[in-house]
Design a protein around this motif. Structure first.
Motif, short mmCIF file in Angstrom:
data_model
loop_
_atom_site.label_atom_id
_atom_site.label_comp_id
_atom_site.label_asym_id
_atom_site.label_seq_id
_atom_site.Cartn_x
_atom_site.Cartn_y
_atom_site.Cartn_z
N PRO A 107 34.19 30.92 33.88
CA PRO A 107 34.43 31.09 32.45
C PRO A 107 35.92 31.08 32.09
CG PRO A 107 32.90 32.75 33.25
CD PRO A 107 33.49 32.07 34.46
N LEU A 108 36.23 30.34 31.04
CA LEU A 108 37.59 30.28 30.52
C LEU A 108 37.78 31.49 29.59
CD1 LEU A 108 40.25 28.65 30.36
CD2 LEU A 108 39.30 27.51 28.37
N LYS A 109 37.99 32.63 30.23
CA LYS A 109 38.21 33.89 29.51
C LYS A 109 39.44 34.54 30.13
CE LYS A 109 33.38 34.70 28.36
NZ LYS A 109 32.25 35.64 28.45
N LEU A 110 40.38 34.95 29.28
CA LEU A 110 41.67 35.43 29.74
C LEU A 110 41.58 36.52 30.81
CD1 LEU A 110 44.69 35.07 29.57
CD2 LEU A 110 44.72 36.69 27.67
N PRO A 111 40.77 37.56 30.67
CA PRO A 111 40.71 38.57 31.73
C PRO A 111 40.26 37.99 33.08
CG PRO A 111 39.64 39.39 29.74
CD PRO A 111 39.93 37.94 29.51
N ILE A 112 39.32 37.06 33.05
CA ILE A 112 38.83 36.44 34.28
C ILE A 112 39.91 35.56 34.90
CG2 ILE A 112 37.16 34.77 35.22
CD1 ILE A 112 35.14 35.92 33.18
N ILE A 113 40.62 34.81 34.07
CA ILE A 113 41.71 33.95 34.56
C ILE A 113 42.80 34.79 35.19
CG2 ILE A 113 43.54 32.35 33.88
CD1 ILE A 113 41.59 31.40 31.63
N LEU A 114 43.23 35.85 34.49
CA LEU A 114 44.31 36.70 35.02
C LEU A 114 43.90 37.37 36.33
CD1 LEU A 114 45.63 38.31 31.70
CD2 LEU A 114 46.68 36.48 33.07
N ASP A 115 42.66 37.85 36.40
CA ASP A 115 42.18 38.46 37.63
C ASP A 115 42.14 37.45 38.77
OD1 ASP A 115 41.00 40.75 39.08
OD2 ASP A 115 39.18 39.49 39.10
N SER A 116 41.69 36.24 38.49
CA SER A 116 41.63 35.19 39.52
C SER A 116 43.01 34.81 40.02
CB SER A 116 40.93 33.95 38.95
OG SER A 116 39.59 34.24 38.63
N VAL A 117 43.97 34.72 39.11
CA VAL A 117 45.34 34.38 39.51
C VAL A 117 45.95 35.50 40.35
CG1 VAL A 117 47.68 33.94 38.65
CG2 VAL A 117 45.73 32.78 37.60
N ARG A 118 45.71 36.74 39.95
CA ARG A 118 46.22 37.89 40.73
C ARG A 118 45.66 37.85 42.16
NH1 ARG A 118 44.86 40.90 36.06
NH2 ARG A 118 46.70 41.09 34.77
N LYS A 119 44.35 37.61 42.28
CA LYS A 119 43.71 37.56 43.60
C LYS A 119 44.25 36.39 44.44
CE LYS A 119 39.39 39.78 42.27
NZ LYS A 119 37.97 39.57 41.95
N LEU A 120 44.52 35.28 43.77
CA LEU A 120 45.03 34.11 44.47
C LEU A 120 46.41 34.38 45.03
CD1 LEU A 120 44.58 31.11 45.23
CD2 LEU A 120 45.57 30.52 43.03
#
Length: 161
Positions: free
Chosen positions: A148-161
């Motif tokens: 999903p293109l949702k800001l909280p999900i994107i930010l969490d995914s980038v942090r984990k990456l």
């Protein structure tokens, strides 16, 4: 290494085989690697009811290799045009051919899984997300779809990456 990012990759490979080979040779000569948006799944017996249903040929893996493709993004609005089976078949084909994919999957965990590539001694990470407004179907815990293109999900995914 040089990268070439391509969008909405979908062609009738039988009609443009020579073009694909000459493009692949040129990319190899220039030392360019490709990351592209693979626009559709493989065809299955059960299409979703839509105005248009796109599908890739089972020759797509061969073409991706000719084009020196390092990874494919599958977070797009056509990835479920042929239902779960079309996506499963595409994922199986990519895995069997050693072509990493990101941005969609058979569940949310797989859809959010990044691709990490080692290039010239450096790690490069790729994530893909689909936009619901573009008719992307979001993945769920047990449902196939795109990340999903949702800001909280994107930010969490980038942090984990």
């Amino acid at each position: 290494m040089k990268f070439l990012f391509l969008g909405d990759f979908l062609y009738d490979y039988d009609l443009i085989r020579d073009d694909i080979r000459s493009i692949g040779a040129e990319l190899e000569k220039r030392g360019a690697a490709v990351v592209l948006n693979l626009e559709a799944p493989l065809k299955s017996p059960m299409p979703r009811k839509k105005w248009i249903n796109l599908c890739n040929s089972d020759k797509v893996a061969e073409v991706l290799k000719i084009l020196n493709t390092l990874a494919v993004n599958i977070a797009n609005n056509h990835i479920l045009d042929w239902g779960r089976q079309g996506l499963e078949d595409l994922i199986r084909l990519l895995e069997e051919n050693g072509i990493p994919f990101f941005g969609a999957g058979l569940n949310l965990q797989q859809a959010l899984s990044p691709v990490l590539l080692k290039v010239d001694g450096k790690s490069i990470g790729f994530l893909g997300f689909g936009w619901k407004e573009e008719m992307c179907i979001y993945a769920g815990k047990k449902r196939p779809g795109v990340a999903p293109l949702k800001l909280p999900i994107i930010l969490d995914s980038v942090r984990k990456l």
